[in-house]
Scaffold this active site. Structure first.
Site, PDB file in Angstrom:
ATOM      1  N   LEU A  61      89.922 -92.982  61.622  1.00  0.00           N
ATOM      2  CA  LEU A  61      91.139 -92.905  62.431  1.00  0.00           C
ATOM      3  C   LEU A  61      91.076 -91.689  63.354  1.00  0.00           C
ATOM      4  O   LEU A  61      90.653 -90.609  62.922  1.00  0.00           O
ATOM      5  CB  LEU A  61      92.366 -92.804  61.533  1.00  0.00           C
ATOM      6  CG  LEU A  61      92.715 -94.063  60.739  1.00  0.00           C
ATOM      7  CD1 LEU A  61      93.845 -93.771  59.768  1.00  0.00           C
ATOM      8  CD2 LEU A  61      93.100 -95.203  61.648  1.00  0.00           C
ATOM      9  N   ASN A  91     104.779 -88.148  60.817  1.00  0.00           N
ATOM     10  CA  ASN A  91     103.700 -88.373  61.785  1.00  0.00           C
ATOM     11  C   ASN A  91     102.584 -89.145  61.093  1.00  0.00           C
ATOM     12  O   ASN A  91     101.913 -88.614  60.210  1.00  0.00           O
ATOM     13  CB  ASN A  91     103.166 -87.046  62.329  1.00  0.00           C
ATOM     14  CG  ASN A  91     104.198 -86.302  63.154  1.00  0.00           C
ATOM     15  OD1 ASN A  91     104.961 -86.914  63.880  1.00  0.00           O
ATOM     16  ND2 ASN A  91     104.231 -84.982  63.026  1.00  0.00           N
ATOM     17  N   LEU A  92     102.383 -90.369  61.462  1.00  0.00           N
ATOM     18  CA  LEU A  92     101.478 -91.272  60.763  1.00  0.00           C
ATOM     19  C   LEU A  92     100.078 -90.683  60.621  1.00  0.00           C
ATOM     20  O   LEU A  92      99.443 -90.317  61.618  1.00  0.00           O
ATOM     21  CB  LEU A  92     101.409 -92.618  61.499  1.00  0.00           C
ATOM     22  CG  LEU A  92     100.529 -93.690  60.857  1.00  0.00           C
ATOM     23  CD1 LEU A  92     101.065 -94.069  59.480  1.00  0.00           C
ATOM     24  CD2 LEU A  92     100.435 -94.912  61.763  1.00  0.00           C
ATOM     25  N   ASP A  93      99.604 -90.601  59.362  1.00  0.00           N
ATOM     26  CA  ASP A  93      98.249 -90.123  59.037  1.00  0.00           C
ATOM     27  C   ASP A  93      97.946 -88.755  59.636  1.00  0.00           C
ATOM     28  O   ASP A  93      96.793 -88.434  59.934  1.00  0.00           O
ATOM     29  CB  ASP A  93      97.193 -91.132  59.504  1.00  0.00           C
ATOM     30  CG  ASP A  93      97.217 -92.411  58.678  1.00  0.00           C
ATOM     31  OD1 ASP A  93      97.583 -92.329  57.492  1.00  0.00           O
ATOM     32  OD2 ASP A  93      96.903 -93.485  59.227  1.00  0.00           O
ATOM     33  N   ALA A  94      98.978 -87.935  59.818  1.00  0.00           N
ATOM     34  CA  ALA A  94      98.773 -86.616  60.425  1.00  0.00           C
ATOM     35  C   ALA A  94      99.373 -85.503  59.578  1.00  0.00           C
ATOM     36  O   ALA A  94      99.594 -84.403  60.068  1.00  0.00           O
ATOM     37  CB  ALA A  94      99.367 -86.582  61.832  1.00  0.00           C
TER      38      ALA A  94
END
Length: 284
Positions: free
Chosen positions: A196, A226-229
């Site tokens: 990703l 915050n998606l995948d952050a």
């Protein structure tokens, strides 16, 4: 031997380390672990200290208030206090992929972790036989765009009923909403492949194979809005050559995901993670 574990961070200034250790030794506590770090860019002091409680003069139930009044206010500390005689309670969320779930449950059954798993939650019924094999209650909450918030509200009620402290997303293929994240801040651990955002979609390993990647990886992190952050806890990589097939990439990826997720869970259970802004300090 029962111990207390104290994790803290505050603006750096002289005397903090001496004052905290003095608090413990003056009250006849025996320090068994001490690690500290200074972020010189942010000017923030981080510390983890653990001590035996057998001869400690401050009663266990008063340590938090005592420390907050005498030290946290003085130095502007944010701190968390844990005790070794308390076993955290972990919920696992899954969908259809079983490799991470099997690894977590194998370690749990082997007694590797001081944790209790009261339930497993899924949006599909596929992995219920795995839960039955390990004799853990399994709950299915089918998720659609229309019912997502209501289903998560029901999940939250169930988690509260079982006194769950933190959640592990073991390849749970749903984006959890803000209401769940707010209920478990820095207490939801996720795992994903490290492609990703370069290789998004349902078949990232196929896309990586087409690009001829030389390294694949996995990342475990706390979930934020915050998606995948969110703050990263653990990462690892494996080398890839032209001889590897798509299935080789998938298999190596699954192995990485299992070990990276388990390392992150272990650090969380051992109370060795401090989060600050969107980063983590991982104590040894």
């Amino acid at each position: 031997m029962k111990t207390a574990k104290l994790l803290l961070h505050c603006p750096d200034r002289p005397g903090i380390l001496a004052e905290v250790t003095d608090f413990i030794t003056v009250n006849k506590g025996n320090i068994v672990y001490l690690d500290q770090h200074v972020d010189h860019v942010e000017n923030i002091f981080f510390m983890r200290i653990e001590w035996e409680l057998e001869s400690f003069l401050v009663p266990q139930e008063k340590i938090h208030d005592y420390f907050a009044t005498l030290y946290a206010q003085k130095y502007g500390m944010e701190f968390r206090l844990y005790f070794s005689d308390y076993t955290p309670r972990m919920a696992i969320f899954v969908s259809k992929m079983s490799h991470c779930l099997y690894d977590l449950l194998a370690r749990y059954s082997a007694g590797e972790w001081n944790v209790h798993i009261p339930l497993i939650i899924s949006n599909h019924p596929d992995l219920e036989p795995v839960a039955k094999r390990f004799e853990i209650p399994f709950y299915v909450f089918p998720i659609t765009k229309e019912n997502k918030l209501e289903q998560e509200r029901r999940e939250l009620e169930l988690l509260e009923e079982h006194r769950v402290n933190f959640i592990v997303l073991a390849r749970y293929m749903q984006v959890v909403s803000e209401q769940l994240i707010d209920a478990f801040p820095n207490r939801i651990i996720n795992i994903h492949h490290s492609f990703l955002p370069a290789f998004v979609g349902a078949k990232p390993y196929h896309a990586a194979f087409e690009r001829g990647v030389k390294i694949i990886g996995a990342t475990s992190h706390y979930v934020t809005t915050n998606l995948d952050a969110g703050p990263i806890i653990e990462q690892d990589v494996a080398r890839i050559t032209h001889k590897d097939t798509v299935q080789d990439l998938v298999n190596k990826g699954k192995d990485l995901e299992k070990i990276v997720l388990s390392r992150a869970v272990q650090k969380h259970i051992e109370r060795k993670i401090l989060t600050y802004k969107n980063k983590t300090v991982i104590f040894s």
